[in-house]
Enzyme design. Structure first.
Site, PDB file in Angstrom:
ATOM      1  N   SER A 144       0.863  -1.179   0.000  1.00 53.87           N
ATOM      2  CA  SER A 144       0.000   0.000   0.000  1.00 53.87           C
ATOM      3  C   SER A 144       0.902   1.232   0.000  1.00 53.87           C
ATOM      4  CB  SER A 144      -0.842  -0.029   1.286  1.00 53.87           C
ATOM      5  OG  SER A 144      -1.565   1.174   1.451  1.00 53.87           O
ATOM      6  N   TYR A 157      -2.871  -1.278  10.226  1.00 56.06           N
ATOM      7  CA  TYR A 157      -2.769  -1.508   8.772  1.00 56.06           C
ATOM      8  C   TYR A 157      -1.370  -1.151   8.279  1.00 56.06           C
ATOM      9  CZ  TYR A 157      -3.956  -1.102   3.792  1.00 56.06           C
ATOM     10  OH  TYR A 157      -3.995  -1.237   2.413  1.00 56.06           O
ATOM     11  N   LYS A 161       1.509  -3.542   6.387  1.00 61.03           N
ATOM     12  CA  LYS A 161       1.960  -3.261   5.012  1.00 61.03           C
ATOM     13  C   LYS A 161       3.460  -2.957   4.979  1.00 61.03           C
ATOM     14  CE  LYS A 161      -1.975  -4.039   2.979  1.00 61.03           C
ATOM     15  NZ  LYS A 161      -2.160  -5.193   2.077  1.00 61.03           N
TER      16      LYS A 161
HETATM   17  N1  LIG Z   1      -8.439   0.242  -2.133  1.00 54.54           N
HETATM   18  C1  LIG Z   1      -7.294   0.896  -2.046  1.00 54.54           C
HETATM   19  O1  LIG Z   1      -7.218   2.122  -2.322  1.00 54.54           O
HETATM   20  C2  LIG Z   1      -6.032   0.194  -1.616  1.00 54.54           C
HETATM   21  C3  LIG Z   1      -4.870   0.967  -1.476  1.00 54.54           C
HETATM   22  C4  LIG Z   1      -3.693   0.334  -1.106  1.00 54.54           C
HETATM   23  C5  LIG Z   1      -3.666  -1.032  -0.901  1.00 54.54           C
HETATM   24  N2  LIG Z   1      -4.811  -1.758  -1.035  1.00 54.54           N
HETATM   25  C6  LIG Z   1      -4.713  -3.213  -0.830  1.00 54.54           C
HETATM   26  O2  LIG Z   1      -5.337  -3.871  -1.929  1.00 54.54           O
HETATM   27  C7  LIG Z   1      -5.889  -5.129  -1.496  1.00 54.54           C
HETATM   28  C8  LIG Z   1      -7.357  -5.202  -1.894  1.00 54.54           C
HETATM   29  O3  LIG Z   1      -8.061  -4.171  -1.205  1.00 54.54           O
HETATM   30  P1  LIG Z   1      -9.533  -3.699  -1.604  1.00 54.54           P
HETATM   31  O4  LIG Z   1      -9.534  -2.243  -1.521  1.00 54.54           O
HETATM   32  O5  LIG Z   1      -9.982  -4.403  -2.838  1.00 54.54           O
HETATM   33  O6  LIG Z   1     -10.334  -4.259  -0.317  1.00 54.54           O
HETATM   34  P2  LIG Z   1     -11.848  -4.766  -0.155  1.00 54.54           P
HETATM   35  O7  LIG Z   1     -12.715  -4.175  -1.184  1.00 54.54           O
HETATM   36  O8  LIG Z   1     -12.166  -4.577   1.278  1.00 54.54           O
HETATM   37  O9  LIG Z   1     -11.695  -6.337  -0.482  1.00 54.54           O
HETATM   38  C9  LIG Z   1     -10.910  -7.147   0.343  1.00 54.54           C
HETATM   39  C10 LIG Z   1     -10.978  -8.574  -0.149  1.00 54.54           C
HETATM   40  O10 LIG Z   1     -10.156  -9.389   0.718  1.00 54.54           O
HETATM   41  C11 LIG Z   1     -10.956 -10.492   1.163  1.00 54.54           C
HETATM   42  N3  LIG Z   1     -10.494 -10.933   2.486  1.00 54.54           N
HETATM   43  C12 LIG Z   1     -10.372 -10.186   3.616  1.00 54.54           C
HETATM   44  N4  LIG Z   1      -9.935 -10.952   4.623  1.00 54.54           N
HETATM   45  C13 LIG Z   1      -9.776 -12.207   4.112  1.00 54.54           C
HETATM   46  C14 LIG Z   1      -9.364 -13.449   4.661  1.00 54.54           C
HETATM   47  N5  LIG Z   1      -8.995 -13.557   5.948  1.00 54.54           N
HETATM   48  N6  LIG Z   1      -9.323 -14.543   3.855  1.00 54.54           N
HETATM   49  C15 LIG Z   1      -9.675 -14.447   2.559  1.00 54.54           C
HETATM   50  N7  LIG Z   1     -10.081 -13.296   1.972  1.00 54.54           N
HETATM   51  C16 LIG Z   1     -10.135 -12.197   2.757  1.00 54.54           C
HETATM   52  C17 LIG Z   1     -12.389  -9.972   1.159  1.00 54.54           C
HETATM   53  O11 LIG Z   1     -13.302 -11.044   1.012  1.00 54.54           O
HETATM   54  P3  LIG Z   1     -14.176 -11.701   2.194  1.00 54.54           P
HETATM   55  O12 LIG Z   1     -14.570 -10.598   3.129  1.00 54.54           O
HETATM   56  O13 LIG Z   1     -15.299 -12.350   1.439  1.00 54.54           O
HETATM   57  O14 LIG Z   1     -13.260 -12.700   2.821  1.00 54.54           O
HETATM   58  C18 LIG Z   1     -12.390  -9.127  -0.117  1.00 54.54           C
HETATM   59  O15 LIG Z   1     -12.595  -9.940  -1.251  1.00 54.54           O
HETATM   60  C19 LIG Z   1      -5.657  -5.176   0.022  1.00 54.54           C
HETATM   61  O16 LIG Z   1      -4.492  -5.919   0.313  1.00 54.54           O
HETATM   62  C20 LIG Z   1      -5.447  -3.716   0.400  1.00 54.54           C
HETATM   63  O17 LIG Z   1      -4.704  -3.565   1.568  1.00 54.54           O
HETATM   64  C21 LIG Z   1      -5.986  -1.179  -1.392  1.00 54.54           C
END
Ligand SMILES: NC(=O)c1ccc[n+]([C@@H]2O[C@H](COP(=O)([O-])OP(=O)(O)OC[C@H]3O[C@@H](n4cnc5c(N)ncnc54)[C@H](OP(=O)(O)O)[C@@H]3O)[C@@H](O)[C@H]2O)c1
Length: 240
Positions: A144, A157, A161
């Site tokens: 991130s 968080y 990361k």
């Molecule tokens: N969105 C951003 O701007 C952003 C920025 C920097 C980094 N990131 C990183 O990008 C990645 C995706 O984030 P996102 O924004 O798409 O988040 P999100 O919309 O909250 O989706 C998170 C996904 O992870 C799954 N998950 C969570 N805990 C889990 C577990 N214990 N086992 C299996 N699956 C699990 C959730 O599914 P279930 O709840 O069904 O398990 C969901 O499919 C993450 O690593 C996040 O830290 C995102």
């Protein structure tokens, strides 16, 4: 399918966290480009939807990546068919509710560590031996902007990361030539996670589907030359 990606040999792509957000959008885009996706998340309803939408050899399973035994069972099945991943994407993640560190309960802290740090380690433990045996494949661990900088109210968080950046670089030193492990800053994407920490201003960022159009070709182009290199998806708002 489009452009030159469709003329390339289909790859096996493993993605954690496919029920929504970045993981869901990546799964759909990889499949649209002709690749085979094996994906997991905890949501039974969303996994059932994906199973219905995308036939074998794509493979979707209910797995909590923070638990070692279910990941081991999932890997045992996927490594047989569709086979060892060419690209392993540790995407699943959690963020704490915005709060100063001293107000984050022990359970919530453990859940963030479980998903963001133990999860990738469990997946690597059970999938990477099959990749090392073949001496090929790329491992992408989702970091991130907060794996390279910090902000108030997201300390758990940030901790996970920053840790994933170090874990990935050490892993990169362990892999045989021909393989790669990279920590990836995906940029800023309007998902449930972003809405949780940014509130209303999340709406100003790309949707997961818009982001995946840039991120998926970027991921497909990673190779051995990138081993150990912190990378960033080239989208608006993303900084190395
Ligand atoms: N969105 C951003 O701007 C952003 C920025 C920097 C980094 N990131 C990183 O990008 C990645 C995706 O984030 P996102 O924004 O798409 O988040 P999100 O919309 O909250 O989706 C998170 C996904 O992870 C799954 N998950 C969570 N805990 C889990 C577990 N214990 N086992 C299996 N699956 C699990 C959730 O599914 P279930 O709840 O069904 O398990 C969901 O499919 C993450 O690593 C996040 O830290 C995102």
């Amino acid at each position: 399918m489009d452009t030159d990606q469709m003329h390339k040999k289909p790859k096996v792509i493993l993605i954690t966290g496919v029920s929504r957000g970045c993981g869901r959008a990546m799964a759909e885009e990889f499949i649209r480009l002709g690749h085979v996706v094996a994906g997991c998340s905890r949501s039974e309803m969303e996994i059932a939807r994906l199973q219905k939408q995308f036939a074998a050899p794509n493979d979707f399973a209910v797995v909590d990546v923070s638990l070692d035994a279910p990941v081991a069972a999932w890997a045992g099945r996927v490594l047989k068919s569709p086979g060892p991943p060419d690209l392993l994407v540790n995407n699943a993640g959690r963020i704490n509710r915005n709060a100063p560190l001293w107000e984050v309960g022990a359970q919530e802290f453990a859940e963030v560590v479980g998903a963001n740090l133990s999860g990738p380690a469990n997946v690597i433990r059970h999938f990477v031996p099959g990749m090392v045996k073949r001496r090929s494949g790329v491992i992408v661990n989702f970091s991130s902007g907060w794996g390279r900088s910090t902000s108030a109210e997201v300390a758990p968080y940030c901790a996970t990361k920053w840790a994933i950046e170090g874990l990935t670089q050490a892993l990169a030193q362990e892999l045989p030539p021909g393989m790669a492990a990279v920590p990836l800053n995906p940029g800023i994407i309007n998902t449930d996670m972003l809405r949780s920490c940014f509130g209303g201003s999340a709406a100003g960022y790309p949707t997961p589907e818009e982001w995946a159009k840039v991120a998926v070709p970027f991921l497909l182009n990673l190779g051995a030359a990138d081993n150990g290199r912190p990378v960033t998806v080239p989208v608006r708002g993303a900084q190395d």
